[in-house]
Design an enzyme around this catalytic site. Structure first.
Site, PDB file in Angstrom:
ATOM      1  N   ASP A  30       0.852  -1.191   0.000  1.00 37.95           N
ATOM      2  CA  ASP A  30       0.000   0.000   0.000  1.00 37.95           C
ATOM      3  C   ASP A  30       0.890   1.244   0.000  1.00 37.95           C
ATOM      4  OD1 ASP A  30      -3.189   0.566   1.152  1.00 37.95           O
ATOM      5  OD2 ASP A  30      -1.758   2.214   1.046  1.00 37.95           O
ATOM      6  N   ILE A  31       0.524   2.214  -0.836  1.00 31.44           N
ATOM      7  CA  ILE A  31       1.346   3.413  -0.995  1.00 31.44           C
ATOM      8  C   ILE A  31       1.227   4.351   0.220  1.00 31.44           C
ATOM      9  CG2 ILE A  31      -0.294   4.964  -2.157  1.00 31.44           C
ATOM     10  CD1 ILE A  31       1.932   5.461  -4.260  1.00 31.44           C
ATOM     11  N   ASN A  86     -13.024  -3.302   2.483  1.00 30.05           N
ATOM     12  CA  ASN A  86     -14.096  -2.308   2.473  1.00 30.05           C
ATOM     13  C   ASN A  86     -14.914  -2.399   1.193  1.00 30.05           C
ATOM     14  OD1 ASN A  86     -13.040  -1.266   4.898  1.00 30.05           O
ATOM     15  ND2 ASN A  86     -11.629   0.084   3.797  1.00 30.05           N
ATOM     16  N   HIS A  92     -15.962   3.151   3.726  1.00 22.75           N
ATOM     17  CA  HIS A  92     -14.568   3.597   3.605  1.00 22.75           C
ATOM     18  C   HIS A  92     -13.835   3.035   2.403  1.00 22.75           C
ATOM     19  CE1 HIS A  92     -14.860   5.572   7.478  1.00 22.75           C
ATOM     20  NE2 HIS A  92     -15.391   4.462   7.963  1.00 22.75           N
ATOM     21  N   GLN A  93     -14.558   2.543   1.397  1.00 24.53           N
ATOM     22  CA  GLN A  93     -13.860   2.123   0.176  1.00 24.53           C
ATOM     23  C   GLN A  93     -13.517   3.369  -0.638  1.00 24.53           C
ATOM     24  OE1 GLN A  93     -15.998  -0.568  -2.435  1.00 24.53           O
ATOM     25  NE2 GLN A  93     -14.150  -1.084  -3.591  1.00 24.53           N
ATOM     26  N   HIS A  99     -10.261  -5.149  -3.022  1.00 28.43           N
ATOM     27  CA  HIS A  99      -8.926  -5.341  -2.455  1.00 28.43           C
ATOM     28  C   HIS A  99      -9.043  -5.719  -0.990  1.00 28.43           C
ATOM     29  CE1 HIS A  99      -9.998  -1.058  -2.210  1.00 28.43           C
ATOM     30  NE2 HIS A  99      -9.377  -1.046  -1.047  1.00 28.43           N
ATOM     31  N   PHE A 100      -8.127  -6.564  -0.572  1.00 30.34           N
ATOM     32  CA  PHE A 100      -7.988  -6.956   0.827  1.00 30.34           C
ATOM     33  C   PHE A 100      -6.726  -6.304   1.361  1.00 30.34           C
ATOM     34  CE2 PHE A 100     -11.048 -10.501   1.388  1.00 30.34           C
ATOM     35  CZ  PHE A 100     -11.492 -10.596   0.086  1.00 30.34           C
ATOM     36  N   HIS A 101      -6.842  -5.629   2.511  1.00 30.97           N
ATOM     37  CA  HIS A 101      -5.674  -5.079   3.189  1.00 30.97           C
ATOM     38  C   HIS A 101      -5.168  -6.134   4.179  1.00 30.97           C
ATOM     39  CE1 HIS A 101      -6.770  -0.693   2.419  1.00 30.97           C
ATOM     40  NE2 HIS A 101      -7.963  -1.238   2.288  1.00 30.97           N
TER      41      HIS A 101
END
Ligand code: 5GP
Length: 136
Positions: A30-31, A86, A92-93, A99-101
């Site tokens: 993640d950036i 999300n 909060h998307q 995507h999965f964090h």
């Protein structure tokens, strides 16, 4: 589905720090990480939210998540982590490609959660579970 920043990463038009790739899945850092080692796992299939994802892509992500989580833990040194996913702007998307964090919990760094729990009413629980089972 609308074009997203992740579509451009998937096409190789934008760079990423790639950790894993197979024919259905890509994982990259993640950036704007919540903690060191914060990883994103995405399907190559274009889908905005999990409910729109094919069984095949969902299975491909599920198959690799434990391995990726182990790598995140080993490299970050975390012994705890959150997997966050999300769906929808109110939830909060921000990027509308599934995507999965995987977020290591490193002291104060990581995911902070406000969890205002209620109490499940027995009759409502029975009704809800029945309706959901019928909706599958
Ligand atoms: P969401 O709030 O949609 O669940 O999370 C989107 C995530 O994507 C955020 O954590 C954000 O930092 C990350 N992100 C947004 N744009 C980029 C990008 O261009 N590259 C990478 N690697 N991550 C991004």
């Amino acid at each position: 589905m609308a074009e997203t920043i992740f579509s451009r990463i998937l096409r190789g038009e934008l760079p990423c720090h790639k950790v894993y790739e197979d024919d259905k899945v890509l994982a990259f850092l993640d950036i704007m990480p919540l903690s060191r080692g914060h990883l994103l796992v995405i399907p190559k299939e274009p889908a905005e939210t999990v409910d729109q994802l094919s069984d095949e892509s969902a299975a491909a992500i599920g198959r690799v998540l434990p391995r990726l989580a182990r790598a995140v833990m080993k490299v970050s040194g975390a012994t705890a982590y959150n997997i966050l996913q999300n769906n929808g702007a109110p939830a909060h998307q921000a990027v509308f490609h599934v995507h999965f964090h995987i977020i290591p919990k490193l002291g104060a760094d990581g995911l902070g959660i406000g969890w205002k729990s209620g109490r499940l009413d027995g009759a409502d629980g029975a009704a809800l579970a029945g309706e959901m089972a019928a909706a599958l």
